[in-house]
Design a protein around this motif. Structure first.
Motif: not given
Length: 139
Positions: A64-67, A83-86, A90-95, A106-110
């Motif tokens: 299980i990889i959430v983040f 680079s963020f992936r989720s 869990f919203s890496v966009n918001d993070f 939501i699941n891929a952001a930078g």
């Protein structure tokens, strides 16, 4: 007998370390150069997630990889690109928007940080406890 087991264990661990290193390099190359990286094939992270999902659905393995986060320091620009992936809710966009002047999906952001790599990672680690419940609920 014990010596044979020790040698086998040593070689298996060495093989595993090389495999993990190659996987990490291929994921970083995909993030930097895009999903169709020469030598590593296409869409390494998507294929890896698909493999893990298939293994897990067969009861063979569960992971299980959430983040996930990758930090890349560019010393010439005095910048750390992140680079963020989720997976899941869990919203890496918001993070990324809230902490690293970034955004995405939501699941891929930078994002980015003007601090050096060590300070950026320390800051990231200090932020994580605020998201403990969100990460737990997303898994």
């Amino acid at each position: 007998m014990k010596n044979w087991i020790s040698k086998t264990k040593y070689y298996l661990n060495s093989f595993l370390e090389v495999g993990v290193l190659l996987l990490a390099v291929s994921v970083i190359a995909e993030i930097i150069f895009g999903p169709n990286v020469a030598f590593f094939g296409s869409q390494v992270t998507q294929n890896l997630i698909s493999l893990l999902n298939n293994l897990g659905s067969q009861g063979i393995a569960a992971l299980i990889i959430v983040f996930a986060v990758i930090f890349i320091e560019n010393k010439q620009e005095n910048l750390v690109k992140i680079s963020f992936r989720s997976k899941g809710d869990f919203s890496v966009n918001d993070f990324a928007r809230n902490h690293y002047n970034g955004g995405g999906h939501i699941n891929a952001a930078g994002g980015k940080s003007s601090q050096d790599l060590n300070k950026t990672i320390s800051e990231f680690i200090s932020i994580l406890p605020r998201y403990k419940n969100a990460l737990k609920d997303a898994s």
